[in-house]
Design an enzyme around this catalytic site. Structure first.
Site, mmCIF file in Angstrom:
data_model
loop_
_atom_site.group_PDB
_atom_site.id
_atom_site.type_symbol
_atom_site.label_atom_id
_atom_site.label_comp_id
_atom_site.label_asym_id
_atom_site.label_seq_id
_atom_site.Cartn_x
_atom_site.Cartn_y
_atom_site.Cartn_z
ATOM 1 N N SER A 20 62.957 107.986 99.950
ATOM 2 C CA SER A 20 64.325 108.426 99.671
ATOM 3 C C SER A 20 64.457 108.850 98.218
ATOM 4 C CB SER A 20 65.287 107.283 99.958
ATOM 5 O OG SER A 20 64.940 106.168 99.181
ATOM 6 N N SER A 28 68.152 101.082 110.076
ATOM 7 C CA SER A 28 67.968 102.300 109.305
ATOM 8 C C SER A 28 66.505 102.470 108.909
ATOM 9 C CB SER A 28 68.854 102.212 108.061
ATOM 10 O OG SER A 28 68.450 103.149 107.109
ATOM 11 N N LYS A 37 67.796 92.787 94.787
ATOM 12 C CA LYS A 37 68.692 92.718 95.947
ATOM 13 C C LYS A 37 68.669 91.332 96.547
ATOM 14 C CE LYS A 37 68.907 97.272 98.025
ATOM 15 N NZ LYS A 37 68.438 98.107 99.146
ATOM 16 N N ALA A 49 67.010 108.592 94.766
ATOM 17 C CA ALA A 49 67.853 107.559 94.186
ATOM 18 C C ALA A 49 69.315 107.784 94.554
ATOM 19 C CB ALA A 49 67.700 107.564 92.680
ATOM 20 N N ASP A 75 76.181 97.127 103.966
ATOM 21 C CA ASP A 75 74.918 97.711 104.385
ATOM 22 C C ASP A 75 74.442 97.075 105.681
ATOM 23 O OD1 ASP A 75 72.740 99.243 104.148
ATOM 24 O OD2 ASP A 75 71.899 98.289 102.371
ATOM 25 N N THR A 105 61.105 107.165 95.053
ATOM 26 C CA THR A 105 59.725 107.666 95.118
ATOM 27 C C THR A 105 59.692 109.179 95.315
ATOM 28 O OG1 THR A 105 58.759 105.570 95.793
ATOM 29 C CG2 THR A 105 57.581 107.532 96.466
#
Lengths: 514, 514
Positions: A196, A264, A288, A198, A258, A205
């Site tokens: 993904s 996901s 996290k 940012a 989330d 990445t």
């Protein structure tokens, strides 16, 4: 009711919107934001109705980009507009709101209606909120993952071992994939890694890799590259795999919740054919996941979900109390990744990469951490990375010093003497973003010290880079405010962890990156 | 960033929307549907950003109606556009999502941001969903009510006893207010009754009363009328009292959930100064509330909430197994209300009206059911109603037979012999709406029989009225499908209440009317 089309160039968060005159809306007994079926040329879609009394005249229907494209309208066409019965998926969403578990066909229907944009923002937001407040069972997560896979594009490599790696993210400077992917590919295993960009971090990445080679490739190109090199490092956003997820994120992001994290991640892995997956769960005060207990629980969920999807999952719970390596920001991290592949990288990066690659090898039964270390040491990983760079259209001869970094910099020096007690991950993230990362590829931070290093008064703690002097200055001012690196003689000197003055909750730095 | 204004006539569900070029959005690091602060002429608002790459050029900002009006834009003005920090109210919404109870200041902030349109549909929908799934405490309900009152207009009648009546609705033909208000006003009490229009029912009190007199009055006019007559029957929708409620309804309606029912009702009562309130809770198989137990629980909540708002609440739990009276639909119900005021009304209407008025009198300590009956019998209630009609601008001499009803009708006859076992409330509602009610004022149903009446084969069960022959026919076809009135010898003949073939939930006929 037949209305005359008037296309207008208007994107409203990707939704299908029509604008009708108040009188027409009334005579169909509709309300603003109701949905209507629109038919033309034997095609039919469901759009949301907005209302105006001036912008459109009676008998006319304004169509936005999405509707115009769908019917290929030029203007003047007679569109049939019909009120719709309530969608079944809305009933299923209401069941979830009321606390029911949803079975596979219901989840499939909801995800289909999300992807085909039949659900409104109201319904989507209510669904995501209900998933969060009512919780998701493993069965629901598996069925959500499957439905998200089935409503998007997929790759298949029949009979092959397909590896993948994922980090739940949140750690500044985490360039693990850039080194792990070539190690795994050099071992003869297939690893079509998509990443993904940012959202709230200074660098994803996809942005790191884009410094070295194009990452915006389609599924056909990925298949070709994999045939040649066994591995790739591409952006997942344009692949149209699990497209429902992007629509869920549009709601989750502003709410800062989330609930669909697991489906996901796993749906995107499943869609590209992954059957062996290593998941990195960094644990740290400002990561996290804050505690090992939470990490183990999350790992169990991933492993259980993997079983239902036919993916063999291993999780690595890793140290996340400080940024990984010394560099943060796209160009700076690409440089450090290349240096690591040339065996000139920092110890923590090498340790983390080889440990995770080793775990993956063990899962498959083809080696261990030592295997990974040998591939890295031998130069095979660097050689493989250069093959991948070339296959994706970059310069395979690139050297670390060729990578352009921010032209302006400020060095931040220690005001006292002692050891580095803490490096605040969230402060580093904010300062790097303020300096311009990830958009300004050269912007970021070089950490001259890491935790526990000895520091004298006046020593450089870190250097901020940016192409833009204003932003550099802003980032420096933020440094003064946030004190990202704390130097002291002993922990005993700094007993106050944080100050709480009111019950107002602090603004969470939300890390939704998947 | 300064952008040049280009107003466009566009209403998007009452929201503040600006449309910006993709490049400008990117350079402010925004995402579609993010919010921005817009400043011009020392005024500032928060709007939601939509994105287009063609409809607007770089440097330009398209403003919708609401934004254009706020700044009084002509086009060409330079508007300052600033990204905004996350709103505190969004943090509070997230706390509710996570299961916290919200205190008064937090609730106030959320409601303020709802009214000033700073919250997006995503956030509003998540808030309403979280209120439903996490539940609302009495304290939260009281604080929501107060915040909704304080963010809207209010009336004050200092030192006076102000009465009001409310029904939670759902019962076809319920014209109670049309008779209760003049009874209470004739007793010398003040009752400024505001009512809603139908959303899912065939007729709201606003529509019933509008057959006799204008109901779209503002607060100043209401105060004047009350001075003259003690009572009124007006539409509450244009008064701008508790405006937050209308915004909550826009989300609740499509989701079919109603967590704000109590605060919604009580805030509107509080805003017009009510201190004595009678609430009607119809209980029936097809009413909103199905059992006495549920009704008592709801009544307790109303009473408790009333205490915190300084409103003395009494609740009447009433029989709701069949429509009230014989007529359903605006004109037909206005006619029946007038007939009842002339002591020619049906027994159930008289019984219900006098019972509820009596309960209200007892609460205040000024009489009982007998008092209400005497006022009705004496003709004082009719006289008062004619005063109210005149004060609101209607014809005070109107007679029941002057009221125009639908010009076409179909009589539905019994196919067998026996007693009326059931009258299906929801079927009656659907048929009346299909015939055109409430928009077609003359459309509706005349029930020629009520429950337990004896019926012979070929007897008229009910008559459907409509101005439009097509709709009349549609309504008749629906009759065949729904069998709204069931005639049989004994209940024993009809043991099957409903058929269930699959676990698919039936579509709920949602009754949000407040």
């Amino acid at each position: 009711m037949k209305l005359i089309a008037r296309p207008v160039d208007l994107e409203v968060g990707n939704k299908l919107i029509v604008i009708m005159n108040k009188e027409d809306i009334d005579s169909l007994s509709l309300r603003t934001l109701d949905k209507v079926r629109i038919r033309y040329n034997e095609k039919e879609i469901t759009a949301t109705v907005d209302e105006t009394s001036k912008f459109t005249v009676k008998g006319e229907i304004v169509t936005n980009d999405e509707v115009t494209k769908f019917f290929n309208l030029k203007g003047g066409e007679h569109l049939e507009v019909l009120p719709i019965e309530q969608l079944d998926s809305v009933i299923f969403i209401r069941q979830k709101i009321c606390g029911s578990r949803l079975d596979a066909p219901k989840i499939k229907r909801i995800v289909e209606d999300v992807v085909s944009k039949r659900l409104s923002t109201i319904e989507l937001s209510a669904f995501v909120t209900a998933l969060y407040t009512r919780g998701i069972s493993i069965d629901e997560a598996a069925n959500l993952s499957k439905a998200m896979v089935e409503t998007g594009k997929r790759i298949n490599f029949p009979g092959k071992i397909i590896c993948d790696k994922h980090s739940i993210g949140g750690l500044a400077g985490d360039k693990t994939s850039m080194i792990l992917v070539p190690i795994v590919a050099a071992a003869g295993l297939t690893i079509p890694k998509s990443s993904s960009k940012a959202i709230t971090s200074p660098c994803g990445t996809a942005e790191r890799m884009e410094v070295l080679a194009p990452v915006n490739l389609n599924l056909e190109e990925i298949v070709e590259i994999i045939k040649k090199t066994n591995g790739c490092l591409v952006w997942g956003g344009a692949l149209d795999i699990a497209p429902a997820d992007d629509m869920f994120i549009q709601v989750e992001y502003p709410l800062g919740i989330d609930p669909l994290l697991l489906p996901s991640i796993m749906s995107k892995k499943k869609a590209i054919g992954t059957n062996h997956l290593i998941i990195d769960i960094p644990v740290g005060k400002e990561a996290k996941i804050k505690t090992n207990e939470d990490a183990v629980e999350l790992a169990d969920d991933f492993i259980e979900l993997g079983k239902r999807l036919g993916i063999n999952v291993a999780c690595g719970i890793t140290f996340g109390d400080q940024p990984l390596g010394h560099y943060i920001g796209p160009a700076l991290e690409a440089r450090e990744a290349l240096l690591t592949l040339q065996n000139k990288g920092p110890r923590d990066v090498v340790e983390k990469v080889t440990t995770l690659a080793g775990l993956l090898f063990e899962t498959i039964g083809k080696g261990n951490k030592q295997t990974a270390m040998e591939i890295l040491k031998s130069g095979k990983a660097e050689k493989k990375m250069r093959e991948i760079i070339e296959a994706q259209g970059g310069n395979p001869k690139i050297q670390p010093e060729d990578i352009v970094i921010g032209s302006n910099f400020i060095q931040v020096r220690s005001k006292n003497e002692g050891r580095v007690l803490w490096i605040k991950n969230s402060a580093i993230i904010q300062i790097a973003r303020r300096a311009g990362a990830p958009k300004d590829r050269g912007a970021g931070i070089h950490l001259n010290v890491k935790m526990n290093d000895e520091v004298k008064r006046g020593d450089i703690l870190f250097t901020i880079y940016s192409d833009n002097y204003m932003r550099l200055n802003d980032a420096f001012n933020l440094t003064e405010e946030l004190e990202p690196i704390v130097v002291g003689k002993k922990f005993e000197e700094k007993m106050l962890l944080d100050e709480v003055f009111s019950e107002l909750p602090r603004k969470k730095i939300f890390m939704l990156e998947r």
